[in-house]
Design a protein around this motif. Structure first.
Motif, PDB file in Angstrom:
ATOM      1  N   TYR A  15       0.871  -1.169  -0.087  1.00  0.00           N
ATOM      2  CA  TYR A  15       0.112   0.048   0.080  1.00  0.00           C
ATOM      3  C   TYR A  15       0.868   1.280  -0.029  1.00  0.00           C
ATOM      4  O   TYR A  15       1.557   1.387   0.948  1.00  0.00           O
ATOM      5  CB  TYR A  15      -0.863   0.031   1.287  1.00  0.00           C
ATOM      6  CG  TYR A  15      -1.840  -1.157   1.293  1.00  0.00           C
ATOM      7  CD1 TYR A  15      -3.243  -1.003   0.779  1.00  0.00           C
ATOM      8  CD2 TYR A  15      -1.787  -1.874   2.129  1.00  0.00           C
ATOM      9  CE1 TYR A  15      -4.024  -1.909   0.782  1.00  0.00           C
ATOM     10  CE2 TYR A  15      -2.820  -3.181   2.617  1.00  0.00           C
ATOM     11  CZ  TYR A  15      -3.756  -2.733   1.644  1.00  0.00           C
ATOM     12  OH  TYR A  15      -4.941  -3.705   1.736  1.00  0.00           O
ATOM     13  N   ARG A  18       4.379   1.007   1.975  1.00  0.00           N
ATOM     14  CA  ARG A  18       4.204   0.128   2.775  1.00  0.00           C
ATOM     15  C   ARG A  18       4.197  -1.457   2.342  1.00  0.00           C
ATOM     16  O   ARG A  18       3.172  -1.595   1.898  1.00  0.00           O
ATOM     17  CB  ARG A  18       3.280   0.308   3.805  1.00  0.00           C
ATOM     18  CG  ARG A  18       3.143  -0.555   5.133  1.00  0.00           C
ATOM     19  CD  ARG A  18       1.706  -0.655   5.731  1.00  0.00           C
ATOM     20  NE  ARG A  18       1.317   0.694   5.917  1.00  0.00           N
ATOM     21  CZ  ARG A  18       0.904   1.109   7.214  1.00  0.00           C
ATOM     22  NH1 ARG A  18       1.288   0.301   8.197  1.00  0.00           N
ATOM     23  NH2 ARG A  18       0.496   2.339   7.393  1.00  0.00           N
ATOM     24  N   VAL A  20       3.451  -4.765   2.261  1.00  0.00           N
ATOM     25  CA  VAL A  20       2.419  -5.773   3.087  1.00  0.00           C
ATOM     26  C   VAL A  20       2.510  -7.102   3.018  1.00  0.00           C
ATOM     27  O   VAL A  20       2.411  -7.914   3.912  1.00  0.00           O
ATOM     28  CB  VAL A  20       1.048  -5.315   2.983  1.00  0.00           C
ATOM     29  CG1 VAL A  20      -0.023  -6.018   3.580  1.00  0.00           C
ATOM     30  CG2 VAL A  20       0.865  -3.779   3.523  1.00  0.00           C
ATOM     31  N   PRO A  39      -0.376 -12.279  13.486  1.00  0.00           N
ATOM     32  CA  PRO A  39      -0.868 -11.275  14.421  1.00  0.00           C
ATOM     33  C   PRO A  39      -1.902 -10.198  13.434  1.00  0.00           C
ATOM     34  O   PRO A  39      -1.656 -10.383  12.133  1.00  0.00           O
ATOM     35  CB  PRO A  39       0.430 -10.902  15.018  1.00  0.00           C
ATOM     36  CG  PRO A  39       1.354 -11.489  14.293  1.00  0.00           C
ATOM     37  CD  PRO A  39       0.704 -12.621  13.532  1.00  0.00           C
ATOM     38  N   ASN A  40      -2.192  -9.333  14.042  1.00  0.00           N
ATOM     39  CA  ASN A  40      -2.983  -8.069  13.646  1.00  0.00           C
ATOM     40  C   ASN A  40      -1.919  -7.380  12.714  1.00  0.00           C
ATOM     41  O   ASN A  40      -0.676  -7.203  13.015  1.00  0.00           O
ATOM     42  CB  ASN A  40      -3.516  -7.039  14.321  1.00  0.00           C
ATOM     43  CG  ASN A  40      -4.366  -7.357  15.343  1.00  0.00           C
ATOM     44  OD1 ASN A  40      -4.432  -7.309  16.670  1.00  0.00           O
ATOM     45  ND2 ASN A  40      -5.243  -8.123  14.815  1.00  0.00           N
ATOM     46  N   GLY A  41      -2.220  -7.120  11.350  1.00  0.00           N
ATOM     47  CA  GLY A  41      -1.468  -6.340  10.581  1.00  0.00           C
ATOM     48  C   GLY A  41      -0.520  -7.210   9.681  1.00  0.00           C
ATOM     49  O   GLY A  41       0.577  -6.667   9.082  1.00  0.00           O
ATOM     50  N   SER A  42      -0.562  -8.817   9.812  1.00  0.00           N
ATOM     51  CA  SER A  42       0.624  -9.684   9.351  1.00  0.00           C
ATOM     52  C   SER A  42       0.216  -9.683   7.818  1.00  0.00           C
ATOM     53  O   SER A  42       0.753 -10.315   7.113  1.00  0.00           O
ATOM     54  CB  SER A  42       0.441 -10.949   9.929  1.00  0.00           C
ATOM     55  OG  SER A  42      -0.883 -11.486   9.900  1.00  0.00           O
ATOM     56  N   GLY A  43      -1.041  -9.191   7.655  1.00  0.00           N
ATOM     57  CA  GLY A  43      -1.359  -9.385   5.979  1.00  0.00           C
ATOM     58  C   GLY A  43      -2.454 -10.322   5.645  1.00  0.00           C
ATOM     59  O   GLY A  43      -2.783 -10.594   4.419  1.00  0.00           O
ATOM     60  N   LYS A  44      -3.336 -10.828   6.606  1.00  0.00           N
ATOM     61  CA  LYS A  44      -4.186 -11.702   6.282  1.00  0.00           C
ATOM     62  C   LYS A  44      -5.275 -11.286   5.393  1.00  0.00           C
ATOM     63  O   LYS A  44      -5.740 -11.782   4.316  1.00  0.00           O
ATOM     64  CB  LYS A  44      -4.801 -12.175   7.486  1.00  0.00           C
ATOM     65  CG  LYS A  44      -3.807 -12.884   8.416  1.00  0.00           C
ATOM     66  CD  LYS A  44      -4.403 -13.271   9.666  1.00  0.00           C
ATOM     67  CE  LYS A  44      -5.039 -12.376  10.533  1.00  0.00           C
ATOM     68  NZ  LYS A  44      -4.172 -11.476  11.042  1.00  0.00           N
ATOM     69  N   THR A  45      -5.854 -10.033   5.552  1.00  0.00           N
ATOM     70  CA  THR A  45      -6.964  -9.500   4.918  1.00  0.00           C
ATOM     71  C   THR A  45      -6.351  -9.130   3.445  1.00  0.00           C
ATOM     72  O   THR A  45      -7.205  -9.341   2.690  1.00  0.00           O
ATOM     73  CB  THR A  45      -7.657  -8.358   5.644  1.00  0.00           C
ATOM     74  OG1 THR A  45      -8.062  -8.590   6.832  1.00  0.00           O
ATOM     75  CG2 THR A  45      -8.875  -7.873   5.008  1.00  0.00           C
ATOM     76  N   THR A  46      -5.294  -8.833   3.491  1.00  0.00           N
ATOM     77  CA  THR A  46      -4.764  -8.249   2.079  1.00  0.00           C
ATOM     78  C   THR A  46      -4.479  -9.429   1.248  1.00  0.00           C
ATOM     79  O   THR A  46      -4.978  -9.462   0.063  1.00  0.00           O
ATOM     80  CB  THR A  46      -3.527  -7.476   2.283  1.00  0.00           C
ATOM     81  OG1 THR A  46      -3.668  -6.446   3.257  1.00  0.00           O
ATOM     82  CG2 THR A  46      -2.778  -6.877   0.981  1.00  0.00           C
TER      83      THR A  46
HETATM   84  P1  ADP Z   1      -4.418  -8.483   9.021  1.00  0.00           P
HETATM   85  O1  ADP Z   1      -5.526  -9.005   8.305  1.00  0.00           O
HETATM   86  O2  ADP Z   1      -3.255  -9.565   9.144  1.00  0.00           O
HETATM   87  O3  ADP Z   1      -4.526  -7.802  10.120  1.00  0.00           O
HETATM   88  P2  ADP Z   1      -4.010  -6.444   6.867  1.00  0.00           P
HETATM   89  O4  ADP Z   1      -3.935  -7.171   5.625  1.00  0.00           O
HETATM   90  O5  ADP Z   1      -5.595  -5.947   7.145  1.00  0.00           O
HETATM   91  O6  ADP Z   1      -3.647  -7.462   7.863  1.00  0.00           O
HETATM   92  O7  ADP Z   1      -3.013  -5.444   6.920  1.00  0.00           O
HETATM   93  C1  ADP Z   1      -1.633  -5.559   6.716  1.00  0.00           C
HETATM   94  C2  ADP Z   1      -0.794  -3.982   6.689  1.00  0.00           C
HETATM   95  O8  ADP Z   1      -1.284  -3.196   5.672  1.00  0.00           O
HETATM   96  C3  ADP Z   1      -1.091  -3.375   8.077  1.00  0.00           C
HETATM   97  O9  ADP Z   1      -0.144  -2.651   8.593  1.00  0.00           O
HETATM   98  C4  ADP Z   1      -2.197  -2.611   7.679  1.00  0.00           C
HETATM   99  O10 ADP Z   1      -2.013  -1.322   8.703  1.00  0.00           O
HETATM  100  C5  ADP Z   1      -1.876  -2.009   6.144  1.00  0.00           C
HETATM  101  N1  ADP Z   1      -3.106  -1.647   5.453  1.00  0.00           N
HETATM  102  C6  ADP Z   1      -4.116  -2.462   5.192  1.00  0.00           C
HETATM  103  N2  ADP Z   1      -5.095  -1.665   4.758  1.00  0.00           N
HETATM  104  C7  ADP Z   1      -4.358  -0.659   4.197  1.00  0.00           C
HETATM  105  C8  ADP Z   1      -4.647   0.626   3.070  1.00  0.00           C
HETATM  106  N3  ADP Z   1      -6.123   0.298   2.657  1.00  0.00           N
HETATM  107  N4  ADP Z   1      -4.050   1.306   2.935  1.00  0.00           N
HETATM  108  C9  ADP Z   1      -2.765   1.515   3.658  1.00  0.00           C
HETATM  109  N5  ADP Z   1      -2.434   0.354   4.525  1.00  0.00           N
HETATM  110  C10 ADP Z   1      -3.125  -0.496   4.884  1.00  0.00           C
END
Ligand code: ADP
Length: 257
Positions: A15, A18, A20, A39-46
């Protein structure tokens, strides 16, 4: 040999500046149930959004069956991949029945209306997720857990080959958590549905999944059968805590320190 339905090859994503995801490789077999932990922020949702084609990888490629995901149109993706997000905005004006019926849209032609078959699939999806009781209510009248069941019902109504779920049980009570994982596991076995679920429910994920993928700072830190990866060493490193792991039959007992 197991048939691969979804494959991420050397996927990296950022992103802005950053980073990810970094060089993620992942193959999901037909009928396989995979838990995505980290953990939170490890990239699962992405990672899930990339697997559903909602985000394009900066580098690398996603394959769905024999095709590259980016060559497949949104409608076909919606017929083949069911997506259960953490929450859905913009649907508050719709009833549960209307939302679950949306799962059939990708199967209908532009001027076609629902058939008895479509209505039956919607009905079965409501029953499977125990959502019939609030079918006529609106999304903003439901608890977080009830909403999660509606999103799952909508995805099941798509009759997909692959189901991607982003923390599908975070708001659910224990009974419904168990029921949802048991349902997913049954669909994986009986309908060869492939399931990838991001979750913090380590215990349940370990109980129901064939394989676990552990992400740390955008990299696959460990992958394997629950028994191979749920070790004090791996968990301790990924979650930065101390944990003891004991196995009773095929269920881990995790004691966090
Ligand atoms: P998880 O699902 O494991 O918590 P995410 O995939 O949501 O992880 O997020 C991974 C990283 O990307 C985090 O550091 C988050 O802050 C960052 N991030 C997520 N969405 C965005 C976005 N739309 N813009 C910028 N950074 C993002």
């Amino acid at each position: 040999m197991m048939e691969t339905t979804l494959e991420l090859r050397h996927v990296s994503f950022r992103y802005g500046d950053r980073a990810v995801l970094d060089d993620v490789d992942l193959e999901i077999a037909s009928g396989e149930m995979v838990g995505l932990l980290g953990p939170n922020g490890s990239g699962k949702t992405t990672l899930l959004k990339i697997a559903d084609g909602l985000l394009r990888p900066g580098q690398g490629e996603v394959h769905l069956g024999d095709s590259r995901l980016r060559d497949i149109g949104r409608r076909e993706i919606a017929r083949r991949i069911g997506w259960v997000p953490q929450d859905l905005e913009g649907l508050f004006a719709y009833s549960v029945l209307e939302i679950v019926s949306m799962g059939r849209f990708a199967h209908l032609g532009p001027w076609e209306s629902e058939t008895d078959h479509d209505r039956r699939i919607v009905e079965e999806s409501l029953i499977a997720t125990d959502a019939q009781a609030f079918r006529d209510r609106y999304l903003n009248e439901l608890s977080g857990g009830e909403r999660q069941r509606v999103f799952l019902a909508r995805a099941l109504a798509q009759e997909p080959e692959i189901l991607l779920l982003d923390e599908p049980t975070s708001f659910l009570d224990l009974k419904h958590r168990l029921e949802i994982y048991a349902l997913l596991s049954k669909l994986a076995r009986e309908r060869r549905l492939s399931v990838v679920a991001a979750s913090h429910d380590l215990q349940l994920i370990a109980q129901f999944c064939d394989r676990l993928v552990l992400l740390r700072q955008g990299r696959v830190a460990a992958v394997g059968a629950p028994r191979e990866v749920l070790t004090p060493e791996i968990l301790g490193e990924i979650f930065e805590t101390r944990v003891e792991v004991e196995w009773r039959d095929d269920q881990p007992l995790l004691v966090w320190k």
